[in-house]
Design a protein around this motif. Sequence first.
Motif, short mmCIF file in Angstrom:
data_model
loop_
_atom_site.label_atom_id
_atom_site.label_comp_id
_atom_site.label_asym_id
_atom_site.label_seq_id
_atom_site.Cartn_x
_atom_site.Cartn_y
_atom_site.Cartn_z
N ILE A 1 37.25 41.00 61.71
CA ILE A 1 37.97 39.92 61.01
C ILE A 1 38.85 40.52 59.92
N ASN A 2 38.30 41.49 59.16
CA ASN A 2 39.09 42.16 58.11
C ASN A 2 40.33 42.81 58.69
N ALA A 3 40.14 43.51 59.83
CA ALA A 3 41.27 44.20 60.46
C ALA A 3 42.32 43.20 60.93
N GLN A 4 41.87 42.08 61.49
CA GLN A 4 42.80 41.07 62.00
C GLN A 4 43.56 40.41 60.85
N VAL A 5 42.85 40.11 59.76
CA VAL A 5 43.49 39.49 58.59
C VAL A 5 44.50 40.45 57.98
N GLU A 6 44.11 41.73 57.83
CA GLU A 6 45.02 42.73 57.27
C GLU A 6 46.27 42.85 58.13
N GLY B 293 51.88 41.84 58.36
CA GLY B 293 53.00 41.53 59.25
C GLY B 293 53.47 40.09 59.10
N ILE B 294 53.24 39.49 57.92
CA ILE B 294 53.53 38.07 57.73
C ILE B 294 54.99 37.73 57.96
N ARG B 295 55.88 38.68 57.65
CA ARG B 295 57.31 38.40 57.85
C ARG B 295 57.66 38.32 59.34
N VAL B 296 57.00 39.18 60.13
CA VAL B 296 57.20 39.12 61.58
C VAL B 296 56.61 37.83 62.14
N VAL B 297 55.44 37.47 61.64
CA VAL B 297 54.78 36.23 62.08
C VAL B 297 55.69 35.04 61.85
N LYS B 298 56.24 34.95 60.65
CA LYS B 298 57.08 33.80 60.30
C LYS B 298 58.42 33.83 61.04
N VAL C 15 57.32 46.13 48.84
CA VAL C 15 57.98 44.99 49.50
C VAL C 15 59.15 44.43 48.70
N LYS C 16 59.18 44.67 47.39
CA LYS C 16 60.25 44.11 46.55
C LYS C 16 61.54 44.94 46.60
#
Length: 588
Positions: free
Chosen positions: A205-210, A215-220, A482-483
Motif C-alpha cells: 500500500i505504501n509503495a502504491q500510494v508513493e 506521479g500525481i501530475r501524470v494521473v491528473k 517540483v517548484k
Amino acid sequence: MQNKKHSTLGLVKRFAPYFKKYRWILTLDLFCAALTTVCEMVFPLIVRYITDMGMNNMQSLTVGLVLKVGAFYLVLRIIDTAANYYMADIGHVMGAKIETDMREDLFSHLQKLSYSFYNNTQVGQLMARITSDLFDVTEFAHHCPEEFFISGLKIVVSFFILAGVDIWLTLIIFSILPILLFCSIYYNKKMRRAFKKSRHQIGKINAQVEDSLLGIRVVKSFANEEIEEDKFNEGNHGFLEIKREQYMYMAGFQSTTRLFDGVMYIAVVVAGALFMIDGKITPSDLIAYLLYVTTLLTSIRRVVEFTEQFQKGMSGIERFFEVMDAPIEIFDAPGAVELKDVAGDIKFDHVSFTYMDDNTQVLKDIDLHVSPGQNVALVGPSGGGKTTLCNLIPRFYDATDGRVLIDDKDVRTLTMHSLRSQIGVVQQEVYLFSGSVYENIAYGRPDATKEEIITAAKQAGAHEFIMQLGDGYDTYVGERGVKLSGGQKQRISIARVFLKNPPILILDEATSALDNESERLVQRSLELLAKGRTTFTIAHRLTTIRNADIILVLTDNGIVEQGNHRDLMAKKGIYYSLYSMYSDTIAE
C-alpha cells in the motif's frame, strides 16, 4: 531481497545482541520484575497464614500480629511500586533505544546496498520496514524478556509452594498447562503468518500510494484518478481481509485460553473439595490454592495479551533481518587505498559486464584508454551499454570481467569514498532534496562556505534565476524540486558538481529532457564544467558532442566506431547514419 522463513528461536538469537549495550538496564529490569513477582506471590501465603491461625488458634491472632503482617505487606507493596515504576519508565526507554539502534543499522545497511538491489525493490516496502515494522520493537524488546521471566518465575515458585502443601493436587492443576501450551503454539504460528502478511500488504500500500502521489501530475493529465482509487481500494481491502484472518486466529487463541481458565478453576474447586473431604488439605490450603491459581491465570492472561505484541514484534524483526541479509555487493576490498592527486587517466581493460538478476550481458570485451583531460562522447542505440559503461567508473557496478583503472589503479583496490569523491555525475533525471536551493547546492560539498556556493552557482549559470526566486538561495524547492523548471533543476545539479570540483566528470544525457532555450543555457554551463576534466558524455542530441575529442559508437557488439566528429562523418558508417537522421529530424 531474501524472503525465507525464519524460526522464532533463530530470530530471538539474532535479536539478542541488541540487548548487549543495555545489559545492566535489562538485568535491573528483570530484578525489578522478580521483586514484583515476589510481592505478588507472598500475598496468598499471608492469607493462608492468617486464615489457618484464625481457624486453629484464634487466641494467637492478636491485633499486634495483624498490624505487623499488614505493615510487612505494605512495605512489599511500596517496593513493588518502585520496581514497577522502573520497569514502566527505564524499561520502555531501553526498548525505544533498541528500536533506534535497529533503525540506524537498517538505514546504514541500505546506504551500502548496490544499484541492483534498488532495481528490484519498491521504495514503499523499504519505508514500511524502516518505520512501521520497527514501531512494535519497543514494546517487544521491553516486555518480551520481562513477561516471560515473570510468568516462568510465577509458574516455578507456585509449583514448589503448592507442592509443599499437596503434591497430587498440584500435579492435577499443572497437568492442564501442557495442553494450553500446545494450543498456544498452534495459534501463535498462525498469528505470526498473518502478521507478516499484514506487514507485507502495508508495504505494498505504501509503495502504491508513493507511486500515485509522486506521479500525481501524470494521473491528473490522463484523468485517471478513478483508476488510482481502484488500485488503492483493491490493496486496502486486501489488507482488510488479512486483518480478518489475523483477528480470527487471535479470537481462537484468546477463547481457548479463556476456556482453560475455567477448567483450571473448576479443577481446583472440585479436586480441592474432594481432597478437603478426605482430610488431605485444610480450608486455608484450598484458599491458598485458589489465590495461586488466580495469580497463575492472571500471569497467563498477561502473556495472552502480550502474544499479539509478541507476534507483531517478531514479524517486524523478521522483515528487518530480511533486509539486513541482503548482500552488500560493492564494498571496500581488504587493504583498499585512498585515491589522491588524480590526473584522470582512465582505462577499460577487456571489460565485460552482465546483470546478474537476469543474466543480460550489456558490455563485452571493452578496451579503451582515455587520457587526462579528454572529452569522450558515447553514442549509439538505447540498450547498448553507454550508461552501464560509465557506471563502472565510480563502481556503481563492478565489471564481471576485466578491469577499470584510474591512473593505473584498479578501482576495486580503492576506497569507495575516495573514488566517488573524485567523480562528478550530472544525470538526465535531476534529484533535488526537499529543502532550500542553498542546501541542494551545498550537498556537493557540505563544508563549503556561502561564497563558494554562490561562486559555483554563477559558474553553472544559476545565480541569476536563483536571485529572482522569492527567497533567493533560501527558496524552498519542494519535493524533488517540483517548484523549479527542468532547466533550473539541471543548473542547480551542475552547480553542485562545480562545488565538488572533481577531476573526472560523467554527463549522462544531461540535456535530453530540456527545451531548446534551457538546453542552450545548460550546455554552456556543461562546457565550462568539463574544461580541464576527463569527461564522459552520454548524448542522444548529437549536435551537443560535435567538439568531443573522441566519439565512441557503442552497440551490442561493443565499440564499433571511434574517432572525432569529422573522421566519423567521413567514414559514413553508423555515426554518420545517426547524425544524419538526427539532423533530418531537427530540420523537419
